[in-house]
Design an enzyme around this catalytic site. Sequence first.
Site, PDB file in Angstrom:
ATOM      1  N   ARG A 141      43.841  38.796  43.406  1.00 36.87           N
ATOM      2  CA  ARG A 141      42.757  37.821  43.484  1.00 36.87           C
ATOM      3  C   ARG A 141      42.921  37.031  44.770  1.00 36.87           C
ATOM      4  O   ARG A 141      44.042  36.934  45.289  1.00 36.87           O
ATOM      5  CB  ARG A 141      42.957  36.891  42.284  1.00 36.87           C
ATOM      6  CG  ARG A 141      41.917  35.878  42.062  1.00 36.87           C
ATOM      7  CD  ARG A 141      42.264  35.061  40.829  1.00 36.87           C
ATOM      8  NE  ARG A 141      41.117  34.290  40.427  1.00 36.87           N
ATOM      9  CZ  ARG A 141      41.114  33.448  39.415  1.00 36.87           C
ATOM     10  NH1 ARG A 141      42.203  33.272  38.697  1.00 36.87           N
ATOM     11  NH2 ARG A 141      40.021  32.782  39.114  1.00 36.87           N
ATOM     12  N   GLY A 152      37.572  31.090  34.750  1.00 32.59           N
ATOM     13  CA  GLY A 152      37.143  32.468  35.003  1.00 32.59           C
ATOM     14  C   GLY A 152      36.077  32.592  36.081  1.00 32.59           C
ATOM     15  O   GLY A 152      35.148  33.380  35.950  1.00 32.59           O
ATOM     16  N   HIS A 157      54.628  41.874  36.363  1.00 30.38           N
ATOM     17  CA  HIS A 157      54.269  41.067  37.537  1.00 30.38           C
ATOM     18  C   HIS A 157      55.189  41.381  38.721  1.00 30.38           C
ATOM     19  O   HIS A 157      55.099  40.747  39.765  1.00 30.38           O
ATOM     20  CB  HIS A 157      54.429  39.576  37.213  1.00 30.38           C
ATOM     21  CG  HIS A 157      53.325  38.987  36.396  1.00 30.38           C
ATOM     22  ND1 HIS A 157      52.009  39.357  36.522  1.00 30.38           N
ATOM     23  CD2 HIS A 157      53.335  38.001  35.460  1.00 30.38           C
ATOM     24  CE1 HIS A 157      51.263  38.638  35.688  1.00 30.38           C
ATOM     25  NE2 HIS A 157      52.050  37.821  35.029  1.00 30.38           N
ATOM     26  N   ARG A 201      40.695  29.879  31.282  1.00 28.58           N
ATOM     27  CA  ARG A 201      40.411  28.524  31.752  1.00 28.58           C
ATOM     28  C   ARG A 201      38.957  28.450  32.199  1.00 28.58           C
ATOM     29  O   ARG A 201      38.089  28.032  31.465  1.00 28.58           O
ATOM     30  CB  ARG A 201      41.392  28.140  32.879  1.00 28.58           C
ATOM     31  CG  ARG A 201      41.336  26.674  33.290  1.00 28.58           C
ATOM     32  CD  ARG A 201      42.273  26.415  34.467  1.00 28.58           C
ATOM     33  NE  ARG A 201      41.864  27.120  35.676  1.00 28.58           N
ATOM     34  CZ  ARG A 201      41.060  26.616  36.611  1.00 28.58           C
ATOM     35  NH1 ARG A 201      40.596  25.384  36.500  1.00 28.58           N
ATOM     36  NH2 ARG A 201      40.724  27.327  37.676  1.00 28.58           N
TER      37      ARG A 201
HETATM   38  P1  A3P Z   1      41.210  30.568  36.047  1.00 34.51           P
HETATM   39  O1  A3P Z   1      42.444  29.752  35.800  1.00 34.51           O
HETATM   40  O2  A3P Z   1      40.736  30.503  37.462  1.00 34.51           O
HETATM   41  O3  A3P Z   1      40.122  30.294  35.075  1.00 34.51           O
HETATM   42  P2  A3P Z   1      46.015  36.033  34.246  1.00 34.51           P
HETATM   43  O4  A3P Z   1      45.385  36.762  33.135  1.00 34.51           O
HETATM   44  O5  A3P Z   1      46.562  36.946  35.320  1.00 34.51           O
HETATM   45  O6  A3P Z   1      46.997  35.040  33.768  1.00 34.51           O
HETATM   46  O7  A3P Z   1      44.854  35.251  35.002  1.00 34.51           O
HETATM   47  C1  A3P Z   1      44.218  34.184  34.369  1.00 34.51           C
HETATM   48  C2  A3P Z   1      42.924  33.897  35.101  1.00 34.51           C
HETATM   49  O8  A3P Z   1      41.957  34.901  34.748  1.00 34.51           O
HETATM   50  C3  A3P Z   1      42.340  32.577  34.669  1.00 34.51           C
HETATM   51  O9  A3P Z   1      41.614  32.099  35.810  1.00 34.51           O
HETATM   52  C4  A3P Z   1      41.437  32.998  33.532  1.00 34.51           C
HETATM   53  O10 A3P Z   1      40.460  32.059  33.202  1.00 34.51           O
HETATM   54  C5  A3P Z   1      40.849  34.275  34.112  1.00 34.51           C
HETATM   55  N1  A3P Z   1      40.337  35.188  33.080  1.00 34.51           N
HETATM   56  C6  A3P Z   1      40.898  35.495  31.892  1.00 34.51           C
HETATM   57  N2  A3P Z   1      40.124  36.356  31.218  1.00 34.51           N
HETATM   58  C7  A3P Z   1      39.059  36.619  31.996  1.00 34.51           C
HETATM   59  C8  A3P Z   1      37.891  37.434  31.832  1.00 34.51           C
HETATM   60  N3  A3P Z   1      37.685  38.136  30.741  1.00 34.51           N
HETATM   61  N4  A3P Z   1      37.005  37.461  32.853  1.00 34.51           N
HETATM   62  C9  A3P Z   1      37.204  36.741  33.967  1.00 34.51           C
HETATM   63  N5  A3P Z   1      38.266  35.928  34.165  1.00 34.51           N
HETATM   64  C10 A3P Z   1      39.187  35.878  33.196  1.00 34.51           C
END
Ligand code: A3P
Length: 303
Positions: A133, A267, A111, A265
């Site tokens: 994002r 997505g 990160h 969560r």
């Molecule tokens: P939300 O909290 O908006 O749902 P990271 O992986 O960088 O921690 O980001 C997590 C975010 O990506 C979360 O967003 C999660 O739900 C979403 N996410 C995880 N897997 C995903 C997938 N396969 N497709 C789309 N979004 C995804």
Amino acid sequence: HPWLHKGEVGGYTQVYEGGLTFATVRGAGHQQHFQAEDTDILLCSGPKSGTTWLKAILFAVMNRGRYASGESPLLTSGPHDLIPFMEFDLYMHNESPDLEHLPPPRIFSTHLPYASLASSIEESNCKIVYICRNPLDQLISHWHFVSKLRRANVDPLPFEQVFEYFCSGKHNFGPFWDHVLGYWKASLENPNKVLFLKYEDLKEDITFHLKRLAEFLGCPFSMEEENQGFIDEISKLCSFENLKNLDINKTGRRLDMIPNSMYFRKGEVGDWANYLTASMAERLEKLMEEKFSGSGLTFKLSC
Ligand code: A3P
């Protein structure tokens, strides 16, 4: 690190009070020992911008054809178990783990902002894939994530306070704008080294981006692979619904404390509209205009 100021180091419960965690600072310092190889692939991202999704995609693209259908390690291990974070998993406890024996291509993630990467990364021919994002959705996703990490005896921070911190650049791994712009500029300067991806674009057209990614990594899908449905298979395997519903009980490696399920969560693109007031959204949109002005960088805020 330019964004590390005195007094800004805290535990997870204090992520928002100042920005950085002990893990971040210690891991970020130690990862400077990392010796990049030309064949390495580095997945870089800000927290909550689609890292888990891209980890799954990268793993699936690079290992395609290697496992029989239904036997992908992604079905039994979380993406964070398959692609380790440099600052959390590799350099957290050991300053110089022996990574040389790993077969190429080694895939790691971080990160850290572009300016804070180990110099061997820039000096080598390794590839960087960055995902980001829109800031409104990232803020909401981060808020949910960090709220779940707070200890039970610590009162949650009011969202208004969290919002102020985000706007003023107090954010884990540095101000959102600087993080994104660092990688954006690097991708313009060296498009063969840095691929810049946006969460919203992947949501809109995963097939196009899987092809783009594979080409960038020097392993484009052959016509035969396309005809055999490899691309569809990977997008389904890595879809939110599939990854979220897998029964992976192992905890993510990250600090051995975050369960795999916490990375999934909602997505969606545009969930911010359920949380931000009109004036908050307007303020963030103005900040986007101001910070990204002249850079050519834009974000979609809804699908
Ligand atoms: P939300 O909290 O908006 O749902 P990271 O992986 O960088 O921690 O980001 C997590 C975010 O990506 C979360 O967003 C999660 O739900 C979403 N996410 C995880 N897997 C995903 C997938 N396969 N497709 C789309 N979004 C995804």
